[in-house]
Design a protein around this motif. Structure first.
Motif, mmCIF file in Angstrom:
data_model
loop_
_atom_site.group_PDB
_atom_site.id
_atom_site.type_symbol
_atom_site.label_atom_id
_atom_site.label_comp_id
_atom_site.label_asym_id
_atom_site.label_seq_id
_atom_site.Cartn_x
_atom_site.Cartn_y
_atom_site.Cartn_z
ATOM 1 N N UNK A 137 -7.368 -5.892 11.711
ATOM 2 C CA UNK A 137 -7.535 -7.147 10.648
ATOM 3 C C UNK A 137 -7.690 -5.863 9.775
ATOM 4 N N UNK A 138 -8.509 -4.503 9.944
ATOM 5 C CA UNK A 138 -8.605 -3.242 8.815
ATOM 6 C C UNK A 138 -7.378 -3.155 8.349
ATOM 7 N N UNK A 139 -6.037 -2.293 9.372
ATOM 8 C CA UNK A 139 -4.793 -1.830 9.368
ATOM 9 C C UNK A 139 -4.180 -2.996 8.157
ATOM 10 N N UNK A 140 -4.431 -3.784 8.106
ATOM 11 C CA UNK A 140 -3.260 -4.987 7.311
ATOM 12 C C UNK A 140 -4.788 -4.921 5.971
ATOM 13 N N UNK A 141 -5.357 -4.997 6.160
ATOM 14 C CA UNK A 141 -5.705 -4.995 4.627
ATOM 15 C C UNK A 141 -5.862 -3.567 4.342
ATOM 16 N N UNK A 142 -6.207 -2.327 4.124
ATOM 17 C CA UNK A 142 -5.585 -0.911 3.987
ATOM 18 C C UNK A 142 -4.055 -0.764 3.980
ATOM 19 N N UNK A 143 -3.072 -1.178 4.307
ATOM 20 C CA UNK A 143 -1.960 -1.837 3.999
ATOM 21 C C UNK A 143 -2.096 -1.857 2.307
ATOM 22 N N UNK A 144 -2.591 -2.464 2.205
ATOM 23 C CA UNK A 144 -2.545 -2.847 0.656
ATOM 24 C C UNK A 144 -2.948 -1.332 -0.519
ATOM 25 N N UNK A 145 -3.351 -0.914 -0.088
ATOM 26 C CA UNK A 145 -3.922 1.079 -0.523
ATOM 27 C C UNK A 145 -2.415 1.989 -0.640
ATOM 28 N N UNK A 146 -1.459 1.834 0.596
ATOM 29 C CA UNK A 146 -0.360 2.772 -0.027
ATOM 30 C C UNK A 146 0.437 2.206 -0.385
ATOM 31 N N UNK A 147 1.455 2.715 -1.585
ATOM 32 C CA UNK A 147 2.083 2.590 -2.417
ATOM 33 C C UNK A 147 3.262 2.088 -1.048
ATOM 34 N N UNK A 148 4.000 1.145 -1.530
ATOM 35 C CA UNK A 148 5.336 1.095 -0.634
ATOM 36 C C UNK A 148 5.239 0.472 0.250
ATOM 37 N N UNK A 149 3.710 0.727 1.117
ATOM 38 C CA UNK A 149 4.131 -0.666 2.173
ATOM 39 C C UNK A 149 2.924 -2.212 1.842
ATOM 40 N N UNK A 150 1.629 -2.315 1.375
ATOM 41 C CA UNK A 150 1.101 -3.236 1.608
ATOM 42 C C UNK A 150 1.176 -4.575 3.062
ATOM 43 N N UNK A 151 0.351 -5.318 2.567
ATOM 44 C CA UNK A 151 0.011 -6.243 4.230
ATOM 45 C C UNK A 151 2.112 -7.279 4.008
ATOM 46 N N UNK A 152 2.059 -7.430 2.927
ATOM 47 C CA UNK A 152 3.378 -7.847 4.083
ATOM 48 C C UNK A 152 4.090 -7.505 4.302
#
Length: 166
Positions: A108-123
């Motif tokens: 769950x946390x890795x999905x949330x943190x993906x939004x903080x990385x440009x070019x990544x995001x949860x999708x």
């Protein structure tokens, strides 16, 4: 989380890697959580890697990765360290999972943190998790995250580990 006994299904060309986003932003993200991102030279074995190949590794407060390491792998292993109590973190080497509840919280946390990385995001991260072979009861990472992850969110909230909402 991969199915029991499963090996990674994805390849470096099918999922986002550190070659795509660089090390600077992930390094800064990990540093905010008291972790160190250690860059491993291309072709060298990754210390502390549970799955081997290009998959990230963990030893205590360090996360090891190469340019071909999938971003989902880096975030997953880093999140294992983030959710581990400080007294256990120092003894972690390669296998960081403590329980199913902690594994779910890590995902769950890795999905949330993906939004903080440009070019990544949860999708993108959820698509990459599915491509790699994470296995969830509802069939996909997105279905789990949106409809079956309340316990993981509550686990993180109870420990003050949820990132601030936008």
């Amino acid at each position: 989380m991969p199915a029991e006994g499963a090996a990674p299904h994805g390849s470096a060309t099918s999922v986002l890697t550190l070659a795509d986003i660089g090390f600077a932003a992930p390094r800064a993200l990990l540093a905010r959580h008291g972790l160190v991102l250690v860059e491993v030279a291309a072709g060298e074995p990754i210390p502390g890697s549970y799955w081997g190949d290009s998959e990230a590794g963990v030893i205590a407060h360090e996360v090891y990765a190469r340019v071909d390491t999938p971003v989902h792998s880096l975030l997953h292993e880093a999140c294992h360290l983030m959710v581990a109590p400080a007294e256990r973190r120092a003894s972690i080497h390669t296998d960081a999972s403590d329980s199913q509840a902690e594994e779910d919280a890590t995902c769950y946390l890795q999905i949330l943190l993906a939004d903080t990385l440009a070019g990544v995001g949860r999708e993108r991260l959820m698509a990459d998790m599915d491509a790699w072979g994470y296995s969830f009861r509802l069939g996909s990472t997105r279905a789990w995250f949106e409809h079956d992850a309340d316990d993981a969110r509550e686990w993180l909230a109870a420990r003050g580990l949820l990132p601030p909402a936008d």
